[in-house]
Design an enzyme around this catalytic site. Structure first.
Site, mmCIF file in Angstrom:
data_model
loop_
_atom_site.group_PDB
_atom_site.id
_atom_site.type_symbol
_atom_site.label_atom_id
_atom_site.label_comp_id
_atom_site.label_asym_id
_atom_site.label_seq_id
_atom_site.Cartn_x
_atom_site.Cartn_y
_atom_site.Cartn_z
ATOM 1 N N GLY A 29 9.733 -10.571 -36.686
ATOM 2 C CA GLY A 29 10.412 -10.763 -38.153
ATOM 3 C C GLY A 29 9.038 -9.637 -38.707
ATOM 4 C CG LEU A 378 7.305 -4.940 -41.661
ATOM 5 C CD1 LEU A 378 6.095 -5.865 -41.236
ATOM 6 C CD2 LEU A 378 5.661 -3.767 -42.847
ATOM 7 C CB VAL A 379 11.012 -1.009 -37.112
ATOM 8 C CG1 VAL A 379 11.156 -0.592 -36.475
ATOM 9 C CG2 VAL A 379 11.143 -2.347 -36.741
ATOM 10 C CG ASP A 500 1.169 -16.057 -90.307
ATOM 11 O OD1 ASP A 500 1.422 -15.284 -91.028
ATOM 12 O OD2 ASP A 500 1.630 -16.787 -88.452
ATOM 13 C CE1 TYR A 501 7.910 -19.250 -93.924
ATOM 14 C CE2 TYR A 501 7.999 -17.610 -93.870
ATOM 15 C CZ TYR A 501 8.274 -19.041 -94.010
ATOM 16 O OH TYR A 501 10.195 -19.123 -93.759
ATOM 17 C CG ASP A 502 7.763 -14.448 -90.494
ATOM 18 O OD1 ASP A 502 8.851 -14.715 -91.094
ATOM 19 O OD2 ASP A 502 6.700 -13.897 -91.539
HETATM 20 C C1 GDG Z 1 11.291 -8.235 -44.115
HETATM 21 C C2 GDG Z 1 12.405 -7.304 -45.043
HETATM 22 C C3 GDG Z 1 9.695 -6.657 -44.960
HETATM 23 C C4 GDG Z 1 11.854 -6.125 -34.364
HETATM 24 N N1 GDG Z 1 12.342 -6.709 -33.214
HETATM 25 C C5 GDG Z 1 11.706 -7.096 -32.088
HETATM 26 C C6 GDG Z 1 10.229 -6.812 -32.872
HETATM 27 N N2 GDG Z 1 11.227 -7.097 -34.725
HETATM 28 C C7 GDG Z 1 9.693 -7.299 -35.529
HETATM 29 C C8 GDG Z 1 9.151 -5.494 -35.424
HETATM 30 C C9 GDG Z 1 9.109 -5.943 -36.717
HETATM 31 C C10 GDG Z 1 9.597 -7.197 -37.585
HETATM 32 O O1 GDG Z 1 10.162 -7.479 -36.994
HETATM 33 C C11 GDG Z 1 10.739 -6.587 -38.450
HETATM 34 O O2 GDG Z 1 9.919 -6.326 -39.474
HETATM 35 P P1 GDG Z 1 10.750 -5.185 -41.331
HETATM 36 O O3 GDG Z 1 10.469 -5.099 -41.935
HETATM 37 O O4 GDG Z 1 12.152 -4.759 -40.413
HETATM 38 O O5 GDG Z 1 11.966 -6.416 -41.128
HETATM 39 P P2 GDG Z 1 13.063 -7.864 -41.480
HETATM 40 O O6 GDG Z 1 12.482 -8.796 -40.754
HETATM 41 O O7 GDG Z 1 13.468 -7.879 -42.128
HETATM 42 O O8 GDG Z 1 11.580 -8.497 -43.084
HETATM 43 C C12 GDG Z 1 11.589 -6.457 -44.737
HETATM 44 C C13 GDG Z 1 9.553 -7.063 -43.972
HETATM 45 O O9 GDG Z 1 10.053 -8.095 -44.111
HETATM 46 C C14 GDG Z 1 8.109 -7.896 -44.858
HETATM 47 O O10 GDG Z 1 7.737 -7.373 -45.697
HETATM 48 O O11 GDG Z 1 9.573 -5.214 -44.191
HETATM 49 O O12 GDG Z 1 12.195 -5.158 -45.209
HETATM 50 O O13 GDG Z 1 13.885 -7.555 -44.749
HETATM 51 O O14 GDG Z 1 7.477 -6.339 -37.351
HETATM 52 O O15 GDG Z 1 8.337 -5.048 -34.734
HETATM 53 N N3 GDG Z 1 9.266 -7.622 -32.028
HETATM 54 C C15 GDG Z 1 9.019 -7.564 -30.765
HETATM 55 N N4 GDG Z 1 10.504 -7.527 -30.155
HETATM 56 C C16 GDG Z 1 11.820 -7.415 -30.599
HETATM 57 O O16 GDG Z 1 12.390 -6.947 -30.258
HETATM 58 N N5 GDG Z 1 8.453 -7.734 -30.512
#
Ligand code: GDG
Length: 728
Positions: A29, A378-379, A500-502
């Site tokens: 995540g 982040l992907v 002061d007032y207000d």
């Molecule tokens: C929330 C916000 C914001 C995914 N599948 C695999 C895997 N992942 C990793 C990716 C990436 C992460 O999970 C997903 O990050 P995202 O940013 O795309 O999305 P959310 O999880 O929804 O994150 C988002 C984020 O917080 C940060 O603030 O960008 O908008 O929704 O790092 O690489 N990693 C592995 N295998 C997988 O199959 N190892």
């Protein structure tokens, strides 16, 4: 020594128990992957839920898990029961905030029972943190699961430095206002010193809600609340660039690419990687791929689409329905376009290990990222960073926060399937030279604004805003300070008092003529003025007539027009300065123009000043107009003896030789022997009074904000409470 604590709903480690054996696994995540690098690098503690239902954990395992998390991972777990998980996590977080904040209002559930669970779990987090925090610690709270935590912590200990970062979008006011608990959520956040967002739009939406829902006077990117400035700023989250960029060496790339290439028959590869979520636009993406193959039959059997969906929130019904829909669409597309030796979409519903993910990033000619809404994504960044060869084309949705940073990608509307299909073709045909050209710019940005830079920027801002809070010298007049003040008042033989007032004696009213003294104020003034030791003056920006009408019956001096006009009881008005107001002819039409364009605003004309009132206006519009008007006036009055002052929902242009400080000066000169001098006021104009008082004199600012006053009180009613105490 003070420490830093990260707090998020989930810990960066996920725990599973199988036959009494405990397994620790890194969480997937955005938040976990991003912050893990920062956590591993520094001396931070991380507080969060370990993913277990605490009622299912055998008693004999609880302590070993706690110890292992603390010693090996610097983590402190918060225990959640199955009710908590259902009602707070799967409930309010994932059925209310997540859909609403991603603009899925039709699927948003508004259920008070879930809201109560949310409050309770925020309290659970608070109780856990309370056990480990000390004075002056820094707490960095993450994401929408913990909106109420900043205020809980602030009320517990005002010395804490509290930062909050939201990883998802903050929706426009029109969406946010639908939440029945919108006020509580915003108040919860106001306990922070700094609130961070991925993009300027999210920050703008948040400030708009602060203005409209809480009626706080947010100026630019900050607002005052309970003695403190809360700063709102933009920090687009980065990734661990180096880790991705060096994950694969050329030998590995060759090896992985050869292996995968065999499986994809040397075809061009389009990749997508998401957590299972309806915000990620997965069904729409499959439909766009279907359309692409329909429209471009020459690409049949020449392109392979690898789609990785990592399981997520599988306990929520909508996610299971989504999975079914995705599977059906994949099978429909494959059935329609596939051949014996070629499957158009290779769909995987499982997480991939990091190394394999990076290999796939390196294999893919195109990464297709088309979320309907995404805080950042982040992907998209990981794909670019993972390519030391700087090849590959990124197709990115305009509704992902990342689009504001990654402008060199091919930007698409995720609902426009035709556009995605077209850009897919453009991407697959993009010359290598152009790919390298575009990606080189992106690499530079990602390398510099990486996860460590992001975290240190947030921390730097957080520290500086906290330093600014503590450098405000003014002290809240309560407890011992209040006792001392009352003692000094009571023991003084003579007292010189300026009110002061207000905004000081009365609350503001939308119409200034309606802000008249009420019964309680009249009683207070009667008592104060009956005391022969008191010499009381009302010092206001108001006109003479208003003060005379309402205060003639009291034994008080009146100082009107910001100090220009002075009147002792039963005597005539005298002017303390000779002022000319020819300048008004020139300035008035300008202010009039802004008044015409800003419904609800009006001009107040005084002998020596012109005031533009905007209390009744749409807060966003008036804030926009205010900046414009200020700029215009500053430009115009550069060579004139005029001052432009920001008051409480009023911008005033006045003759610089007139101010409240000058207005009270003659009184101070005539009463140098008076041992107790007090001036009380609420806005910029009153600072001139505070400024000319001596160090031993008393000055009280009503409300928040920068001040030269020795003390402050939150509002007129707390000041009245103080007055009631001194006349007792
Ligand atoms: C929330 C916000 C914001 C995914 N599948 C695999 C895997 N992942 C990793 C990716 C990436 C992460 O999970 C997903 O990050 P995202 O940013 O795309 O999305 P959310 O999880 O929804 O994150 C988002 C984020 O917080 C940060 O603030 O960008 O908008 O929704 O790092 O690489 N990693 C592995 N295998 C997988 O199959 N190892």
């Amino acid at each position: 020594m003070s420490k830093t604590i990260i707090v998020s709903n989930r810990l960066p480690v996920n725990i599973t128990i199988e036959q009494d054996k405990v397994y620790y696994k890194e969480s997937i995540g955005g938040l976990a992957t991003g912050l893990k690098s920062f956590h591993e690098d520094g001396n931070t503690l991380w507080v969060g839920w370990d993913g277990l239902d605490c009622e299912d954990v055998p008693e004999n395992l609880k302590m070993p898990i706690y110890n292992e998390l603390q010693s090996q991972y610097n983590c402190i777990p918060v225990e959640l029961s199955s009710d908590d998980i259902n009602d707070y996590y799967l409930g309010f977080c994932n059925k209310t905030i997540w859909p609403l904040f991603h603009y899925f209002q039709n699927t948003t559930v508004f259920d008070p029972h879930l809201w109560n669970a949310y409050k309770q779990v925020n309290n659970k987090f608070f109780e856990e943190i309370k056990k480990i925090i000390k004075k002056n610690d820094t707490i960095w709270i993450h994401d929408y699961q913990l909106f109420l935590l900043p205020e809980l912590l602030r009320n517990h200990d005002s010395t804490l430095t509290i930062g909050f970062f939201l990883h998802i979008p903050f929706p426009s006011y029109e969406l946010f206002r639908q939440l029945p608990w919108r006020e509580e959520i915003l108040w919860g956040l106001t306990g922070s010193d700094l609130i961070g967002f991925h993009t300027f739009d999210y920050a703008r939406h948040f400030i708009s809600s602060i203005r409209r829902v809480l009626s706080l006077d947010a100026k630019g990117q900050s607002f005052y609340h309970k003695d403190r400035t809360v700063l709102v700023d933009v920090f687009p989250m980065g990734i661990d660039y180096k880790k991705f960029n060096t994950a694969i060496n050329e030998k590995d790339i060759l090896h992985a690419n050869n292996e995968y290439a065999m499986k994809t028959r040397g075809n061009q590869v389009v990749l997508s990687v998401d957590r299972l979520d309806y915000t990620k636009g997965i069904p729409e993406r499959i439909k766009a791929v279907d359309l692409f193959f329909t429209e471009n039959s020459d690409y049949l059997e020449k392109v392979s689409f690898i789609m990785i969906v990592a399981p997520s929130r599988s306990d929520v019904d909508t996610y299971n329905m989504l999975l079914k829909e995705i599977e059906e669409l994949v099978s429909h597309t494959n059935g329609k376009h596939g051949t014996i030796g070629w499957t158009p979409i290779m769909f995987f519903y499982k997480p991939f290990p990091f190394e394999e993910l990076v290999s796939l990033y390196n294999l893919a000619d195109v990464l297709l990222v088309t979320p309907l809404r995404d805080g950042m994504n982040l992907v998209a960044k990981e794909y670019i960073a993972s390519r030391p060869d700087k090849l590959g084309t990124l197709i990115l949705s305009e509704t992902a926060g990342a689009a504001t940073e990654l402008g060199e990608a091919l930007i698409v509307n995720p609902n426009d399937l035709q556009m995605i299909s077209h850009q897919l073709k453009v991407a697959l045909e993009m010359p290598k030279r152009e790919q390298i050209e575009r990606n080189s710019i992106l690499h530079k940005r990602l390398e510099r604004y990486n996860i460590f830079f992001w975290a240190s920027e947030f921390m730097r801002k957080l520290r500086s805003i906290h330093l600014r809070q503590t450098s405000i010298k003014s002290i809240l007049l309560k407890d011992q300070e209040e006792i001392n003040f009352i003692k000094a008042y009571k023991s003084a033989e003579k007292r010189l008092i300026f009110f002061d007032y207000d905004g000081t004696l009365v609350m503001f009213n939308n119409s200034p003529s309606k802000a008249v003294p009420d019964l309680e104020l009249k009683q207070i003034l009667t008592k104060l003025t009956e005391d022969p030791k008191n010499i009381i003056s009302i010092v206001s920006g108001r006109q003479k007539e208003f003060l005379e009408e309402h205060f003639n019956s009291f034994n008080v001096n009146l100082i009107a027009n910001h100090g220009l006009s002075f009147k002792e009881q039963n005597k005539e008005w005298i002017e303390t300065e000779i002022v000319h107001n020819d300048w008004q002819k020139e300035i008035r039409p300008i202010i009039q123009m802004f008044t015409d364009n800003t419904p609800g605003s009006f001009i107040e004309e005084k002998t020596f000043s012109l005031a533009w009132h905007y209390r009744r206006c749409d807060p966003d519009l008036s804030s926009l107009r205010l900046n414009d008007l200020r700029e215009t006036l500053l430009d115009l009055t550069r060579t004139m003896n005029l001052t432009i002052m920001d008051g409480n929902k009023v911008l005033e242009v006045k003759d610089s030789s007139v101010n409240k400080g000058k207005g009270i000066q003659s009184m101070l000169i005539h009463h140098t022997d008076v041992p107790f001098v007090l001036a009380v006021g609420d806005d910029h104009t009153d600072e001139d009074m505070f400024h000319i008082l001596s160090e031993k004199d008393y000055s009280i600012k009503i409300g928040t904000g920068k001040t030269e006053a020795r003390f402050h009180l939150p509002d007129p009613s707390s000041f009245r409470a103080l007055l009631n105490k001194i006349i007792e």
